[in-house]
Design a protein around this motif. Structure first.
Motif, PDB file in Angstrom:
ATOM      1  N   THR A 135       0.811  -0.938  -0.217  1.00 12.97           N
ATOM      2  CA  THR A 135       0.095   0.050   0.052  1.00 12.97           C
ATOM      3  C   THR A 135       1.052   1.143   0.040  1.00 12.97           C
ATOM      4  O   THR A 135       2.104   1.168   0.947  1.00 12.97           O
ATOM      5  N   PRO A 136       0.683   1.938  -1.360  1.00 17.14           N
ATOM      6  CA  PRO A 136       1.715   3.327  -0.715  1.00 17.14           C
ATOM      7  C   PRO A 136       1.584   4.447   0.043  1.00 17.14           C
ATOM      8  O   PRO A 136       0.347   4.292   1.048  1.00 17.14           O
ATOM      9  N   SER A 137       2.323   5.051   0.357  1.00 17.84           N
ATOM     10  CA  SER A 137       1.990   5.694   1.668  1.00 17.84           C
ATOM     11  C   SER A 137       1.609   6.760   1.389  1.00 17.84           C
ATOM     12  O   SER A 137       1.425   7.583   0.582  1.00 17.84           O
ATOM     13  N   GLU A 138       0.510   7.987   2.131  1.00 16.05           N
ATOM     14  CA  GLU A 138      -0.117   8.747   1.761  1.00 16.05           C
ATOM     15  C   GLU A 138       0.681   9.850   1.726  1.00 16.05           C
ATOM     16  O   GLU A 138       0.641  11.446   1.153  1.00 16.05           O
ATOM     17  N   ALA A 139       1.621   9.881   2.965  1.00 17.06           N
ATOM     18  CA  ALA A 139       2.632  11.573   2.917  1.00 17.06           C
ATOM     19  C   ALA A 139       3.585  10.960   2.064  1.00 17.06           C
ATOM     20  O   ALA A 139       4.392   9.800   1.994  1.00 17.06           O
ATOM     21  N   PRO A 140       4.341  12.118   1.024  1.00 17.30           N
ATOM     22  CA  PRO A 140       5.241  11.424   0.176  1.00 17.30           C
ATOM     23  C   PRO A 140       6.623  12.041   1.061  1.00 17.30           C
ATOM     24  O   PRO A 140       6.966  12.620   2.054  1.00 17.30           O
ATOM     25  N   ASN A 141       7.615  11.272   0.673  1.00 14.57           N
ATOM     26  CA  ASN A 141       9.218  11.023   0.739  1.00 14.57           C
ATOM     27  C   ASN A 141      10.293  11.455  -0.237  1.00 14.57           C
ATOM     28  O   ASN A 141       9.482  10.772  -1.324  1.00 14.57           O
ATOM     29  N   TYR A 142      11.279  11.864   0.189  1.00 19.21           N
ATOM     30  CA  TYR A 142      11.656  12.236  -0.939  1.00 19.21           C
ATOM     31  C   TYR A 142      13.668  11.545  -0.316  1.00 19.21           C
ATOM     32  O   TYR A 142      14.060  11.087   0.432  1.00 19.21           O
ATOM     33  N   LEU A 143      14.102  11.939  -1.411  1.00 20.85           N
ATOM     34  CA  LEU A 143      15.492  11.713  -0.927  1.00 20.85           C
ATOM     35  C   LEU A 143      16.619  12.543  -1.483  1.00 20.85           C
ATOM     36  O   LEU A 143      16.330  12.704  -3.100  1.00 20.85           O
ATOM     37  N   LEU A 144      17.678  13.234  -0.883  1.00 21.78           N
ATOM     38  CA  LEU A 144      18.443  14.060  -0.776  1.00 21.78           C
ATOM     39  C   LEU A 144      19.989  13.492  -1.524  1.00 21.78           C
ATOM     40  O   LEU A 144      20.032  13.033   0.171  1.00 21.78           O
ATOM     41  N   ARG A 145      20.416  14.300  -2.269  1.00 21.92           N
ATOM     42  CA  ARG A 145      21.874  13.688  -2.574  1.00 21.92           C
ATOM     43  C   ARG A 145      22.693  14.981  -1.468  1.00 21.92           C
ATOM     44  O   ARG A 145      22.192  15.941  -2.389  1.00 21.92           O
ATOM     45  N   CYS A 146      22.814  14.785  -0.330  1.00 15.66           N
ATOM     46  CA  CYS A 146      23.603  15.633   0.244  1.00 15.66           C
ATOM     47  C   CYS A 146      24.996  15.428   0.720  1.00 15.66           C
ATOM     48  O   CYS A 146      24.989  14.686   1.599  1.00 15.66           O
ATOM     49  N   GLY A 147      26.037  15.616   0.063  1.00 17.26           N
ATOM     50  CA  GLY A 147      27.058  15.058  -0.001  1.00 17.26           C
ATOM     51  C   GLY A 147      27.719  13.991  -0.035  1.00 17.26           C
ATOM     52  O   GLY A 147      27.113  13.688  -1.098  1.00 17.26           O
ATOM     53  N   ALA A 148      28.111  13.739   0.918  1.00 19.52           N
ATOM     54  CA  ALA A 148      28.717  12.181   0.697  1.00 19.52           C
ATOM     55  C   ALA A 148      27.491  11.128   1.631  1.00 19.52           C
ATOM     56  O   ALA A 148      27.677  10.318   1.908  1.00 19.52           O
ATOM     57  N   GLU A 149      26.377  12.377   2.185  1.00 18.80           N
ATOM     58  CA  GLU A 149      24.994  11.039   2.682  1.00 18.80           C
ATOM     59  C   GLU A 149      23.374  11.112   1.966  1.00 18.80           C
ATOM     60  O   GLU A 149      24.321  12.227   0.572  1.00 18.80           O
ATOM     61  N   LEU A 150      22.447  10.549   1.864  1.00 18.92           N
ATOM     62  CA  LEU A 150      21.381  10.999   1.284  1.00 18.92           C
ATOM     63  C   LEU A 150      20.763  10.846   2.553  1.00 18.92           C
ATOM     64  O   LEU A 150      20.108  10.131   3.724  1.00 18.92           O
ATOM     65  N   HIS A 151      19.511  12.122   2.449  1.00 18.22           N
ATOM     66  CA  HIS A 151      18.982  11.837   3.614  1.00 18.22           C
ATOM     67  C   HIS A 151      17.618  12.117   2.944  1.00 18.22           C
ATOM     68  O   HIS A 151      16.986  11.825   1.917  1.00 18.22           O
ATOM     69  N   TRP A 152      16.631  10.830   3.332  1.00 16.73           N
ATOM     70  CA  TRP A 152      15.552  11.026   3.243  1.00 16.73           C
ATOM     71  C   TRP A 152      15.058  11.579   4.303  1.00 16.73           C
ATOM     72  O   TRP A 152      13.751  11.865   5.182  1.00 16.73           O
ATOM     73  N   VAL A 153      13.405  12.410   3.314  1.00 21.86           N
ATOM     74  CA  VAL A 153      13.058  13.197   4.051  1.00 21.86           C
ATOM     75  C   VAL A 153      11.658  14.148   3.646  1.00 21.86           C
ATOM     76  O   VAL A 153      10.739  12.918   2.455  1.00 21.86           O
ATOM     77  N   GLY A 154      10.480  14.427   4.041  1.00 20.27           N
ATOM     78  CA  GLY A 154       9.142  14.593   4.186  1.00 20.27           C
ATOM     79  C   GLY A 154       9.060  16.000   2.950  1.00 20.27           C
ATOM     80  O   GLY A 154      10.342  16.534   3.150  1.00 20.27           O
ATOM     81  N   ALA A 155       7.828  16.274   2.464  1.00 17.71           N
ATOM     82  CA  ALA A 155       7.597  17.286   1.104  1.00 17.71           C
ATOM     83  C   ALA A 155       8.245  18.645   1.837  1.00 17.71           C
ATOM     84  O   ALA A 155       8.546  19.366   2.048  1.00 17.71           O
ATOM     85  N   ASP A 156       7.794  18.566   2.968  1.00 17.28           N
ATOM     86  CA  ASP A 156       8.308  19.442   4.498  1.00 17.28           C
ATOM     87  C   ASP A 156       9.854  20.241   4.060  1.00 17.28           C
ATOM     88  O   ASP A 156      10.806  21.993   4.451  1.00 17.28           O
ATOM     89  N   VAL A 157      10.984  19.452   3.662  1.00 16.94           N
ATOM     90  CA  VAL A 157      11.477  19.314   3.815  1.00 16.94           C
ATOM     91  C   VAL A 157      12.574  19.906   2.155  1.00 16.94           C
ATOM     92  O   VAL A 157      12.543  18.445   1.640  1.00 16.94           O
ATOM     93  N   THR A 158      12.788  20.467   1.398  1.00 17.57           N
ATOM     94  CA  THR A 158      13.268  21.105   0.504  1.00 17.57           C
ATOM     95  C   THR A 158      14.718  21.555   0.358  1.00 17.57           C
ATOM     96  O   THR A 158      15.701  21.624  -0.564  1.00 17.57           O
ATOM     97  N   SER A 159      15.389  20.813   1.314  1.00 16.02           N
ATOM     98  CA  SER A 159      16.984  20.986   1.755  1.00 16.02           C
ATOM     99  C   SER A 159      17.675  21.017   1.760  1.00 16.02           C
ATOM    100  O   SER A 159      17.537  20.245   3.408  1.00 16.02           O
ATOM    101  N   CYS A 160      19.734  20.562   1.794  1.00 17.73           N
ATOM    102  CA  CYS A 160      20.534  19.525   3.218  1.00 17.73           C
ATOM    103  C   CYS A 160      20.257  20.517   3.990  1.00 17.73           C
ATOM    104  O   CYS A 160      20.823  19.719   5.055  1.00 17.73           O
TER     105      CYS A 160
END
Length: 369
Positions: free
Chosen positions: A104-129
């Motif tokens: 079942t898909p999640s209702e809340a969107p999530n994203y992966l950001l490439r932040c330097g040497a890391e990946l950040h798993w964030v929600g829609a409210d986080v738009t930058s590293c």
């Protein structure tokens, strides 16, 4: 496992990659490709999540897994790059006992950001590293054997019914290339082999990298011969077997092998088991065979003293016979067969006619009991 931890597991499974569209940003500075892990302590337990991502151009396929105590799970997902973030299809699946079940898909969107040497798993409210995130959402690159990796080629979830090999089917010329293009499953495995091979080459350098190239060329020679020598009705099956076997070999190779010579080392034709006994001697067991038809077989059990970088090992009590010289070079072991005087020996005493244990060997985990 506590009730709170079970609730956290359920929440994470529902939130596992089911990403909504992201807005465009600048192109990412580096690839999302590789294996990643995020760990945190929760109520005294270490909770770890792993990401296995394969990026090919703008397309990405991946697996998300979590482990705590004696429980865990793995989800598969597909997606693409949109600006500097990863956007995943809402649909995914959960690997079960027999197949990957739709989730079942999640209702809340999530994203992966490439932040330097890391990946950040964030929600829609986080738009930058610069946004604050929990430690359990900060993924750092790790070796493949640190997480539960998945053979993507084994799951129809990634199969759209079309052939997507590592080459352009419009330019296929050889019988094997045409056979791969005619079989989406074989094409998917061929692509997985090429991807894993490229990953390993990025880690290796110098002579060991050349050794890996030689090993890959040998596989391709055997693959082609096996396909062309098979009865026409068996060719598809033989091709799949060749490709599946090679992918498993490459997938087991350690990108970060332990130091020294001790360990299990393999190449396309065979392998070495190197141990140290109570006397401090290196004990070497070597086995190999012609990969196509076993026309020659190698069997060696030798021992010797040396350093973590070089050992010359002979059969017990045979000080005048042939020896195996094992040299650790970079991330691999180079093996040469020597005569009693220490010169390269053209005819092996450990193998049948035309066989040899000479070559490059690459570390892999020991076989499971």
């Amino acid at each position: 496992m506590t009730n709170s931890l079970r609730l956290l597991a359920a929440a994470l499974l529902l939130a596992a990659p089911a990403f909504a569209p992201a807005f465009a940003q600048a192109a990412p500075a580096a690839s999302f490709d590789g294996t990643w892990q995020a760990c945190k302590r929760y109520q005294g337990e270490l909770w770890c999540q792993g990401l296995q991502l394969e990026q090919r151009g703008t397309q990405i396929r991946g697996a998300w897994n979590w482990r705590a105590s004696n429980t865990g799970g793995i989800n598969l997902f597909k997606g693409r790059l949109v600006g500097a973030r990863v956007e995943f299809d809402p649909e995914g699946c959960v690997i079960g006992a027999e197949r990957c079940e739709p989730r079942t898909p999640s209702e809340a969107p999530n994203y992966l950001l490439r932040c330097g040497a890391e990946l950040h798993w964030v929600g829609a409210d986080v738009t930058s590293c610069q946004g604050k995130i929990d430690e359990g959402s900060r993924y750092r690159r790790v070796a493949r054997d640190k997480i539960d990796v998945v053979d993507f080629s084994a799951y129809p979830f990634f199969d759209d019914g079309k052939a997507h090999p590592s080459f352009d089917c419009a330019k296929a010329k050889t019988p094997v290339e045409r056979g791969i293009c005619a079989d989406p499953v074989a094409a998917r495995t061929d692509s997985a082999i090429a991807h894993r091979y490229a990953e390993l080459l990025q880690r290796f350098s110098g002579a060991p990298a050349q050794g890996l190239r030689e090993d890959q060329r040998y596989f391709m020679t055997i693959r082609d011969a096996a396909y062309e020598n098979a009865a026409r009705g068996d060719r598809a099956k033989v091709l799949r077997e060749q490709l599946d076997g090679r992918f498993k070999e490459l997938d087991r190779m350690r990108e970060y092998p332990s130091k020294g010579l001790v360990g299990d080392w393999n190449n396309f034709a065979g392998g070495l088991e190197i141990r140290r006994n109570a006397k401090g001697e290196y004990v070497v067991r070597g086995n190999a065979a012609h990969p196509l038809d076993g026309r020659w077989v190698c069997d060696a059990e030798v021992s010797g003293r040396g350093s973590d970088e070089r050992v010359v090992a002979r059969a017990e009590g045979d000080y005048e016979g042939s020896a195996l010289e094992l040299t650790r070079i970079g991330l691999a072991v180079r093996v040469r067969e020597l005569d009693a005087k220490g010169a390269p020996k053209p005819m092996s005493e450990f193998c049948g006619v035309n066989g040899t244990l000479d070559g490059w060997y690459f570390q892999s985990p020991p076989p499971k009991p």
